[in-house]
Design a protein around this motif. Sequence first.
Motif, short mmCIF file in Angstrom:
data_model
loop_
_atom_site.label_atom_id
_atom_site.label_comp_id
_atom_site.label_asym_id
_atom_site.label_seq_id
_atom_site.Cartn_x
_atom_site.Cartn_y
_atom_site.Cartn_z
N ARG A 2 -9.16 1.72 -1.40
CA ARG A 2 -7.77 2.14 -1.24
C ARG A 2 -7.18 1.42 -0.04
O ARG A 2 -7.82 1.32 1.02
CB ARG A 2 -7.71 3.66 -1.05
CG ARG A 2 -6.31 4.24 -1.11
CD ARG A 2 -6.34 5.75 -1.10
NE ARG A 2 -7.00 6.29 -2.28
CZ ARG A 2 -6.99 7.59 -2.59
NH1 ARG A 2 -6.37 8.46 -1.81
NH2 ARG A 2 -7.62 8.01 -3.67
N GLU A 3 -5.94 0.93 -0.18
CA GLU A 3 -5.30 0.20 0.90
C GLU A 3 -3.90 0.72 1.16
O GLU A 3 -3.22 1.21 0.25
CB GLU A 3 -5.23 -1.31 0.57
CG GLU A 3 -4.37 -1.63 -0.63
CD GLU A 3 -4.19 -3.13 -0.85
OE1 GLU A 3 -4.66 -3.93 -0.02
OE2 GLU A 3 -3.55 -3.49 -1.87
N LEU A 4 -3.47 0.60 2.42
CA LEU A 4 -2.13 0.99 2.79
C LEU A 4 -1.13 -0.03 2.24
O LEU A 4 -1.29 -1.22 2.44
CB LEU A 4 -1.99 1.08 4.31
CG LEU A 4 -0.60 1.40 4.84
CD1 LEU A 4 -0.18 2.81 4.48
CD2 LEU A 4 -0.55 1.21 6.35
N VAL A 5 -0.09 0.46 1.58
CA VAL A 5 0.97 -0.39 1.07
C VAL A 5 2.16 -0.39 2.03
O VAL A 5 2.66 -1.44 2.42
CB VAL A 5 1.43 0.08 -0.32
CG1 VAL A 5 2.61 -0.76 -0.81
CG2 VAL A 5 0.28 0.02 -1.31
N ALA A 6 2.62 0.81 2.40
CA ALA A 6 3.77 0.93 3.28
C ALA A 6 3.76 2.30 3.93
O ALA A 6 3.24 3.26 3.35
CB ALA A 6 5.07 0.73 2.50
N ALA A 7 4.34 2.38 5.12
CA ALA A 7 4.39 3.65 5.84
C ALA A 7 5.74 3.78 6.52
O ALA A 7 6.38 2.77 6.87
CB ALA A 7 3.26 3.74 6.85
N ILE A 8 6.15 5.04 6.74
CA ILE A 8 7.43 5.30 7.41
C ILE A 8 7.26 6.51 8.31
O ILE A 8 6.68 7.54 7.90
CB ILE A 8 8.56 5.50 6.38
CG1 ILE A 8 9.90 5.66 7.07
CG2 ILE A 8 8.27 6.66 5.44
CD1 ILE A 8 11.09 5.55 6.11
N THR A 9 7.75 6.40 9.54
CA THR A 9 7.66 7.51 10.48
C THR A 9 8.79 8.51 10.21
O THR A 9 9.71 8.24 9.45
CB THR A 9 7.75 7.02 11.92
OG1 THR A 9 9.08 6.52 12.14
CG2 THR A 9 6.74 5.92 12.20
N SER A 10 8.73 9.65 10.90
CA SER A 10 9.79 10.64 10.75
C SER A 10 11.12 10.10 11.24
O SER A 10 12.18 10.54 10.77
CB SER A 10 9.42 11.92 11.50
OG SER A 10 9.19 11.64 12.87
N GLY A 11 11.07 9.11 12.13
CA GLY A 11 12.29 8.51 12.64
C GLY A 11 12.80 7.34 11.83
O GLY A 11 13.87 6.79 12.14
N GLY A 12 12.03 6.94 10.84
CA GLY A 12 12.49 5.88 9.95
C GLY A 12 11.90 4.51 10.21
O GLY A 12 12.23 3.55 9.50
N SER A 13 11.00 4.37 11.18
CA SER A 13 10.35 3.08 11.40
C SER A 13 9.37 2.82 10.26
O SER A 13 8.68 3.74 9.80
CB SER A 13 9.61 3.08 12.73
OG SER A 13 10.52 3.23 13.80
N THR A 14 9.31 1.56 9.85
CA THR A 14 8.48 1.22 8.69
C THR A 14 7.49 0.11 9.00
O THR A 14 7.68 -0.67 9.94
CB THR A 14 9.36 0.76 7.50
OG1 THR A 14 10.11 -0.39 7.91
CG2 THR A 14 10.30 1.85 7.05
N LYS A 15 6.43 0.06 8.21
CA LYS A 15 5.51 -1.06 8.24
C LYS A 15 4.99 -1.30 6.84
O LYS A 15 4.96 -0.37 6.02
CB LYS A 15 4.36 -0.85 9.21
CG LYS A 15 3.38 0.24 8.85
CD LYS A 15 2.22 0.26 9.85
CE LYS A 15 1.22 1.35 9.53
NZ LYS A 15 0.10 1.36 10.51
#
Length: 120
Positions: free
Chosen positions: A45-58
Amino acid sequence: QVQFVESGGGLVQPGGSLRLSCAASGSIFSISGMAWYRQAPGKQRELVAAITSGGSTKYADSVKGRFTISRDNAKKTVYLQMNSLKPEDTAVYYCNAGIATTPGGWRDYWGQGTQVTVSS
């Protein structure tokens, strides 16, 4: 206590688009980071995308410029817009979120997964 409902997966041709949704419900006090992971057959399993509660993304390098993660805090929902899909994007996609059901009571929760198949 916490449930996820994932939707939006399916079969699409290369170059096509899909939008995944994952809505959290239940006894939720607060939600922190939310993310999408994927797992292809025979792979980890791999990370595709993430977003913080403040809206920052990776994003994973393999999806940068093609996928967009977003969230609606009022609806407790995270989305993944996937454009220019490739056969190598084929996988089961899982949503993930850090959720507190009581003040300070944080833990990770996972959706049930939705299949995305990119094929002609």
